[in-house]
Structures are given as structure tokens and as C-alpha cells.
Design an enzyme around this catalytic site. Sequence first.
Site, PDB file in Angstrom:
ATOM      1  N   ARG A 164       0.774  -1.208  -0.026  1.00 29.57           N
ATOM      2  CA  ARG A 164      -0.092   0.088  -0.042  1.00 29.57           C
ATOM      3  C   ARG A 164       0.976   1.353   0.019  1.00 29.57           C
ATOM      4  O   ARG A 164       0.489   2.264   0.783  1.00 29.57           O
ATOM      5  CB  ARG A 164      -0.825   0.068   1.138  1.00 29.57           C
ATOM      6  N   SER A 242     -11.193  -0.902   3.272  1.00 31.38           N
ATOM      7  CA  SER A 242     -10.568  -1.115   4.266  1.00 31.38           C
ATOM      8  C   SER A 242      -9.554  -0.195   4.876  1.00 31.38           C
ATOM      9  O   SER A 242      -9.026   0.496   4.216  1.00 31.38           O
ATOM     10  CB  SER A 242      -9.331  -2.228   4.032  1.00 31.38           C
ATOM     11  N   GLU A 338      -4.933   3.047   6.266  1.00 32.03           N
ATOM     12  CA  GLU A 338      -4.696   2.984   4.578  1.00 32.03           C
ATOM     13  C   GLU A 338      -4.995   4.459   4.080  1.00 32.03           C
ATOM     14  O   GLU A 338      -4.252   4.769   3.152  1.00 32.03           O
ATOM     15  CB  GLU A 338      -5.560   1.906   4.034  1.00 32.03           C
TER      16      GLU A 338
END
Length: 342
Positions: A164, A242, A338
Site C-alpha cells: 500500500r 479497508s 490506509e
Amino acid sequence: MAVEFDVNLKPYNTFGLPATARRLVRIRSEADVRRVVDHPELGLAPKFVLGGGSNLVLTRDMEPVVLKMEIQGVRLREERPDAWILEVGAGVPWHEAVAWSIEQGYPGLENLALIPGTTGAAPVQNIGAYGIELKDRLEAVEVVDLVTGRKAVLPAEVCKFGYRDSVFKHTGFGGLAGKSVITKVLLRCPKPWVPVLGYLDLERKMQETGISAPDARQIFEWVCAIRRAKLPDPAVIGNAGSFFKNPVVSEDQCRDIIGRDPHIVHYPMPDGTVKLAAGWLIDACGWKGKSVGGAAVYEKQALVLVNKGEARGAEVVTLARAIQESVYGRFGIRLEPEPVVV
């Protein structure tokens, strides 16, 4: 080039959080980027690139010039013996690009179906799901420098992809955040196509259906069904997907946690580390369904934070920090968000 003033950003972030952009420019071509760069006032101002707003927590009004990426277009750019190379405009919704590739017979992106956001944002976050990350399918990105207005083509190897993470998320020396904007993404769908089926949810689908050798369309449909069952539709319940990264630990750390919590969901990685399911950790700490003001933990999936209706960015941040402290207190693991918090 039209500059819009005092633009409500609530419709432009999937969390549905209130904020206002003092100035917003819709970018529909590379030329629009150069027009911003050459503008006597906007060219010198700080800039914030906005795609689909699916990885964003807005906690304040936006003083930088907001560049709303709306470049369209999807096409087969090149067919090689080893791959199909697809060209996708930065403003194309990512799922639309994946669905188009399947419809056209270019398999390879199916595990990444139904991930929200624009295609231009996908390399920034190095999106991933069900055993594939964007870096596994990226050929190159086309960018425009926000100082010089010059176009460049960056191959995947210079994007510094991590979990990520990418060069586009970092400022300072070597980072490109705030220095360039992605205008097009070149995707590589490899030949021969090989399905990626190692994730537990996909294995369950094979057992349920009795299909042991699914094609790309079948995997695409399975992934869409799995994600719809687990994750709320941002059009119905505001969210950013998420919220936390799945933490990666050493084998020794994992054994220690399993000794205390034998049911923890974990995935061995090729390098010997182990990825833990952040949603399981949060759920084990009793957070599912709990809330802070208008922000809450989704009752069906603890990894997702949602807007119950009138949440503010500060409430989302407060809830996220409380979850981080709780998980660290029990497991000794620090969860990393995230979304970008601004």
C-alpha cells in the site's frame, strides 16, 4: 480552463465527510495540467490531487488548489507475445477498467475487481486484493510535472512500490507527492494467463461451486460477490473501504500470537514473514459495531469504518486512534491506516 470556487467536497469523497475546496480545477486532459502549471497564480500554489476520494479522510477545508482528475479513455495500446498492454485514463473508475478488460478478453486484473477509486489513484496506493497487487500488473504510468508541465513515462520499477505504498505517497527527496500528477496508467495483462486462487475466500468459492479451474470471468464474479458481502456500498453507507493495512510480522511474532489466540487469521508470505488479518485483530478487541459520534466500525467487517450519516473527519480519526491503541494493548501490534488523512 475553468476554476471553481468554494466547492463542496462531500460528494467527492466516499466517506461523505464535510469539507470545502477553496479552488477546484477539473482535469480532463494532460493539457489541463499544463494550463494549471502555466497559470500565474495557480501554478505557484500548493496542489492536492483528488481522484475518486475513496482513500481519503477529510478533517478540514482544502486550501491547496484541488485538481479533480477526470481524464477518461480505455484502450488496448499494444499486444505483445508476453502480454496485452492496456492504456487507461486517470479519471476512469478502477472497477470500470477491470470490467472492460474482462469483457474484451484481456484477463489478469480480475482479483482486483470492485476496488473503489480511480485508475490514476491505483498506483499511488499500490492497491491489492486476493493475492495480487497493482505492481504485479503495472507496465508504466504517464505523469505531468507540476512545476515544469513536462510529461514523463515512469516504468513500474521506478515507482518504489511497497505494501500500500509507492513513490507517489512520499514528499521530500525522491518522493513525487505534490510534485507530479498521474494522467494515464499502462497495465500489463500477462500471457499466458494464470489464475491466482490462493486466498481462503476464493478457495471456499471453488468448494461451494465445485469449479476447480475457474476462468477469469468466474474469478471476477466471485471477487465482486465476496466484496459485496463483506463491504458496504459507499453510495449507501459512507466509507473508505479497508481502513487499516494488514500488519506483517515475523514468524516468531506470529507463533507467539497464535500461542495466545490460536484462531487468528494469518497468511504466510514468500519472504518468510506472516501477514495478519487486521479485521480479525480489531474484531477480537470487541470493536465491531462500536462508534464515536457519527463514525462507527461496520457491523459486518471490523476492518471498515463507516459514516452513520453526519460524521466529521475528526470523529473518524478519534475512532481510528482508539482502535489502534486497543489492538496495540492486546497484541503489541501497531495498525497503520490506509486512507490519507488531510
